[in-house]
Design a protein around this motif. Sequence first.
Motif, PDB file in Angstrom:
ATOM      1  N   ALA A  90      18.720  28.401  53.101  1.00  0.00           N
ATOM      2  CA  ALA A  90      19.316  27.655  51.999  1.00  0.00           C
ATOM      3  C   ALA A  90      18.842  28.220  50.657  1.00  0.00           C
ATOM      4  N   GLN A  91      17.699  28.884  50.668  1.00  0.00           N
ATOM      5  CA  GLN A  91      17.131  29.413  49.429  1.00  0.00           C
ATOM      6  C   GLN A  91      16.973  30.933  49.489  1.00  0.00           C
ATOM      7  N   TRP A  92      17.950  31.613  50.064  1.00  0.00           N
ATOM      8  CA  TRP A  92      17.842  33.064  50.228  1.00  0.00           C
ATOM      9  C   TRP A  92      17.674  33.774  48.901  1.00  0.00           C
ATOM     10  N   SER A  93      18.208  33.186  47.844  1.00  0.00           N
ATOM     11  CA  SER A  93      18.114  33.852  46.548  1.00  0.00           C
ATOM     12  C   SER A  93      16.679  33.923  46.052  1.00  0.00           C
ATOM     13  N   ILE A  94      15.832  32.990  46.478  1.00  0.00           N
ATOM     14  CA  ILE A  94      14.427  33.024  46.067  1.00  0.00           C
ATOM     15  C   ILE A  94      13.763  34.286  46.611  1.00  0.00           C
ATOM     16  N   ILE A  95      13.940  34.536  47.895  1.00  0.00           N
ATOM     17  CA  ILE A  95      13.350  35.734  48.507  1.00  0.00           C
ATOM     18  C   ILE A  95      13.970  36.989  47.903  1.00  0.00           C
ATOM     19  N   SER A  96      15.267  36.950  47.689  1.00  0.00           N
ATOM     20  CA  SER A  96      15.957  38.096  47.109  1.00  0.00           C
ATOM     21  C   SER A  96      15.431  38.399  45.709  1.00  0.00           C
ATOM     22  N   ASN A  97      15.193  37.376  44.908  1.00  0.00           N
ATOM     23  CA  ASN A  97      14.679  37.586  43.555  1.00  0.00           C
ATOM     24  C   ASN A  97      13.246  38.089  43.558  1.00  0.00           C
ATOM     25  N   ILE A  98      12.433  37.588  44.475  1.00  0.00           N
ATOM     26  CA  ILE A  98      11.045  38.066  44.569  1.00  0.00           C
ATOM     27  C   ILE A  98      11.028  39.535  44.972  1.00  0.00           C
ATOM     28  N   THR A  99      11.827  39.891  45.965  1.00  0.00           N
ATOM     29  CA  THR A  99      11.916  41.291  46.396  1.00  0.00           C
ATOM     30  C   THR A  99      12.443  42.167  45.254  1.00  0.00           C
ATOM     31  N   ASN A 144      19.634  37.453  18.434  1.00  0.00           N
ATOM     32  CA  ASN A 144      18.322  36.906  18.800  1.00  0.00           C
ATOM     33  C   ASN A 144      18.436  35.764  19.808  1.00  0.00           C
ATOM     34  N   GLU A 145      19.470  35.791  20.630  1.00  0.00           N
ATOM     35  CA  GLU A 145      19.618  34.824  21.701  1.00  0.00           C
ATOM     36  C   GLU A 145      18.942  35.372  22.949  1.00  0.00           C
ATOM     37  N   LYS A 146      18.329  34.477  23.692  1.00  0.00           N
ATOM     38  CA  LYS A 146      17.662  34.885  24.924  1.00  0.00           C
ATOM     39  C   LYS A 146      18.639  34.723  26.083  1.00  0.00           C
ATOM     40  N   ILE A 147      18.841  35.817  26.809  1.00  0.00           N
ATOM     41  CA  ILE A 147      19.724  35.816  27.976  1.00  0.00           C
ATOM     42  C   ILE A 147      18.855  36.089  29.197  1.00  0.00           C
ATOM     43  N   THR A 148      18.979  35.244  30.210  1.00  0.00           N
ATOM     44  CA  THR A 148      18.229  35.464  31.441  1.00  0.00           C
ATOM     45  C   THR A 148      19.201  35.825  32.556  1.00  0.00           C
ATOM     46  N   ILE A 149      18.786  36.797  33.352  1.00  0.00           N
ATOM     47  CA  ILE A 149      19.602  37.281  34.461  1.00  0.00           C
ATOM     48  C   ILE A 149      18.725  37.267  35.709  1.00  0.00           C
ATOM     49  N   PRO A 150      19.213  36.700  36.813  1.00  0.00           N
ATOM     50  CA  PRO A 150      18.425  36.761  38.048  1.00  0.00           C
ATOM     51  C   PRO A 150      18.146  38.218  38.426  1.00  0.00           C
ATOM     52  N   ASN A 151      16.931  38.473  38.883  1.00  0.00           N
ATOM     53  CA  ASN A 151      16.532  39.846  39.218  1.00  0.00           C
ATOM     54  C   ASN A 151      17.444  40.482  40.261  1.00  0.00           C
ATOM     55  N   ASN A 152      17.872  39.695  41.260  1.00  0.00           N
ATOM     56  CA  ASN A 152      18.720  40.281  42.304  1.00  0.00           C
ATOM     57  C   ASN A 152      20.084  40.681  41.759  1.00  0.00           C
ATOM     58  N   VAL A 153      20.570  40.002  40.733  1.00  0.00           N
ATOM     59  CA  VAL A 153      21.837  40.389  40.093  1.00  0.00           C
ATOM     60  C   VAL A 153      21.615  41.625  39.232  1.00  0.00           C
ATOM     61  N   PHE A 154      20.480  41.657  38.524  1.00  0.00           N
ATOM     62  CA  PHE A 154      20.181  42.774  37.628  1.00  0.00           C
ATOM     63  C   PHE A 154      20.152  44.114  38.357  1.00  0.00           C
ATOM     64  N   ILE A 155      19.503  44.165  39.529  1.00  0.00           N
ATOM     65  CA  ILE A 155      19.397  45.457  40.211  1.00  0.00           C
ATOM     66  C   ILE A 155      20.714  45.895  40.848  1.00  0.00           C
ATOM     67  N   GLN A 156      21.700  45.004  40.889  1.00  0.00           N
ATOM     68  CA  GLN A 156      22.999  45.355  41.454  1.00  0.00           C
ATOM     69  C   GLN A 156      23.975  45.844  40.398  1.00  0.00           C
ATOM     70  N   LYS A 157      23.637  45.684  39.140  1.00  0.00           N
ATOM     71  CA  LYS A 157      24.534  46.051  38.051  1.00  0.00           C
ATOM     72  C   LYS A 157      24.252  47.468  37.555  1.00  0.00           C
ATOM     73  N   MET A 158      25.293  48.055  36.972  1.00  0.00           N
ATOM     74  CA  MET A 158      25.100  49.350  36.312  1.00  0.00           C
ATOM     75  C   MET A 158      24.477  49.095  34.958  1.00  0.00           C
ATOM     76  N   ILE A 159      23.458  49.860  34.634  1.00  0.00           N
ATOM     77  CA  ILE A 159      22.704  49.687  33.406  1.00  0.00           C
ATOM     78  C   ILE A 159      22.811  50.959  32.573  1.00  0.00           C
ATOM     79  N   LYS A 160      23.098  50.783  31.299  1.00  0.00           N
ATOM     80  CA  LYS A 160      23.098  51.899  30.361  1.00  0.00           C
ATOM     81  C   LYS A 160      21.900  51.696  29.440  1.00  0.00           C
ATOM     82  N   LYS A 161      20.991  52.668  29.460  1.00  0.00           N
ATOM     83  CA  LYS A 161      19.765  52.587  28.670  1.00  0.00           C
ATOM     84  C   LYS A 161      19.917  53.449  27.432  1.00  0.00           C
ATOM     85  N   LYS A 162      19.598  52.867  26.278  1.00  0.00           N
ATOM     86  CA  LYS A 162      19.692  53.621  25.018  1.00  0.00           C
ATOM     87  C   LYS A 162      18.351  54.265  24.690  1.00  0.00           C
ATOM     88  N   GLY A 163      18.431  55.477  24.201  1.00  0.00           N
ATOM     89  CA  GLY A 163      17.244  56.170  23.733  1.00  0.00           C
ATOM     90  C   GLY A 163      16.410  56.561  24.855  1.00  0.00           C
TER      91      GLY A 163
END
Length: 163
Positions: A90-99, A144-163
């Motif tokens: 029921a809480q698979w996302s917890i383990i996924s986010n920790i990993t 200056n707004e704070k946006i939070t993204i679950p870690n498991n979603v973050f590693i699945q997205k394409m990221i463009k890093k500046k500089g």
Amino acid sequence: MEEYQIQIIQTTVIIVSYIVINTVSQYIIKKVGVKFTYSKPRIKVIKKLIHLIYFVLIFNIILFIWGVDQSELMYFITSLLTVLGIAFFAQWSIISNITSSLIIFFNHPVNIGDTITIMDKDFNIEGQVSDVGIFFLSIRNNENEKITIPNNVFIQKMIKKKG
């Protein structure tokens, strides 16, 4: 006393090995954290997680050394894992986010302070990475707004890093 001498020696060796391995691991995690300028709370969480993994492993080895009946231990462990499995299903996302937080900590090219764009099909998110916790990655955008993204979603997205 003599009948338990071997078990006492083995247990002592295991405990000393545990202390050495845990100390070395904690040192390595600290060095990695300093090298990549991770926040102290983030380093602390990873240290605790690694410490817990080592402790569970060593505890099981010590039980084996002292001759705990393996079939009874297996019944206990499988019962415990079944209950935990149902609870975590029921809480698979917890383990996924920790990993995912471990993956981000050790192997992701994005560091705190980097300006990134998270490319999504509906809406791109652009900002500076302000923190990586055990469950969420925080980004400050240009407003200056704070946006939070679950870690498991973050590693699945394409990221463009500046500089």
